[in-house]
Scaffold this motif. Structure first.
Motif, PDB file in Angstrom:
ATOM      1  N   SER A 171       0.850  -1.197   0.000  1.00 48.52           N
ATOM      2  CA  SER A 171       0.000   0.000   0.000  1.00 48.52           C
ATOM      3  C   SER A 171       0.880   1.238   0.000  1.00 48.52           C
ATOM      4  N   GLN A 188       0.649   1.768   4.813  1.00 52.39           N
ATOM      5  CA  GLN A 188      -0.468   1.896   5.747  1.00 52.39           C
ATOM      6  C   GLN A 188      -1.395   0.699   5.583  1.00 52.39           C
ATOM      7  N   ASP A 189      -2.243   0.469   6.579  1.00 55.51           N
ATOM      8  CA  ASP A 189      -3.190  -0.636   6.475  1.00 55.51           C
ATOM      9  C   ASP A 189      -4.050  -0.482   5.223  1.00 55.51           C
ATOM     10  N   ARG A 243      -7.032  -0.294   2.721  1.00 51.66           N
ATOM     11  CA  ARG A 243      -8.426   0.148   2.743  1.00 51.66           C
ATOM     12  C   ARG A 243      -9.087  -0.280   1.446  1.00 51.66           C
ATOM     13  N   ASP A 280     -12.117   0.473  -1.580  1.00 59.74           N
ATOM     14  CA  ASP A 280     -12.763   1.582  -2.268  1.00 59.74           C
ATOM     15  C   ASP A 280     -14.228   1.696  -1.853  1.00 59.74           C
ATOM     16  N   LYS A 281     -14.739   2.920  -1.880  1.00 61.02           N
ATOM     17  CA  LYS A 281     -16.128   3.167  -1.502  1.00 61.02           C
ATOM     18  C   LYS A 281     -17.120   2.527  -2.463  1.00 61.02           C
ATOM     19  N   ASN A 315      -8.243   0.174  -2.240  1.00 56.79           N
ATOM     20  CA  ASN A 315      -7.845   1.571  -2.335  1.00 56.79           C
ATOM     21  C   ASN A 315      -6.426   1.680  -1.755  1.00 56.79           C
ATOM     22  N   THR A 316      -5.656   2.639  -2.221  1.00 51.86           N
ATOM     23  CA  THR A 316      -4.281   2.903  -1.770  1.00 51.86           C
ATOM     24  C   THR A 316      -3.321   1.757  -2.087  1.00 51.86           C
TER      25      THR A 316
END
Length: 202
Positions: free
Chosen positions: A127, A131-132, A134, A136-137, A153-154
């Motif tokens: 990522s 970072q952990d 995530r 996507d919305k 995401n990311t």
């Protein structure tokens, strides 16, 4: 023991704002002595879909790696399968039968360290900034055969080019990371399904 392999850092931007995977392959190919170009790889060797939504990232790159986020046909990501296919196609076109891409998906830390000890840097998925992970919305979508893909995401793809007792060292196409503590590396690496690719001498 400290190992640093001389992998050239090739930046994906500005030409490939969403091309971290193919740029990472370009880094490995150049490390092996090939005169690979990231845009040539993206445009002529990477199997791609026209749109990102509904695509299986294990089979095709989702969208256009030249496109920024939010644009029509924006670039998104792919996993090991399309990078293996791109590597095979490039090596065939270059007339090289000395190297073969190998999907290490599912491997653990011992295998990654073994690759570096044997002089093989590896492409891996993690990522941005480690970072952990995530999601996507948009959620996700169903693929043929009932497979469901939850959109990440990311997500970011990089090359690991070295290690010591505490850190893995990174050739990052976005120039965000130079080294990462091994525990954090493995945590995020596993969150992405422990995906990695090497090019190994036959």
């Amino acid at each position: 023991m400290k190992i640093i392999l001389p992998v050239p850092q090739i930046l994906q931007k500005p030409e490939l704002p969403n091309g971290c995977e193919i740029t990472s392959l370009c880094e490995i190919l150049n490390f092996l002595g090939f005169a690979a170009d990231k845009c040539d790889l993206a445009d002529h060797y990477l199997p791609r879909s026209r749109e990102w939504f509904g695509t299986d990232p294990d089979e095709l790159y989702m969208g256009d790696p030249h496109k920024e986020d939010g644009s029509p046909e924006e670039g998104y990501y792919c996993f090991a399968g399309p990078i293996i296919k791109a590597a095979l196609a490039y090596l065939a076109a270059a007339g090289s039968s000395d190297w073969e891409p190998i999907d290490l998906t599912g491997c653990e830390q011992e295998k990654l360290e073994e690759c570096l000890k044997e002089g093989m840097p590896f492409i891996f998925w993690a990522s941005l900034h480690f970072q952990d992970i995530r999601f996507d919305k948009c959620g996700g979508y169903e693929l043929p055969g009932g497979k469901y893909h939850r959109v990440f995401n990311t997500l970011h793809c990089m090359v690991c080019c070295g290690m010591d007792e505490e850190y893995f060292y990174i050739a990052d196409p976005l120039d965000y990371n130079e080294k990462v503590e091994k525990a954090q590396f493995m945590k995020v690496f596993r969150q992405l399904g422990s995906r990695a690719v090497i090019l190994k001498k036959k």
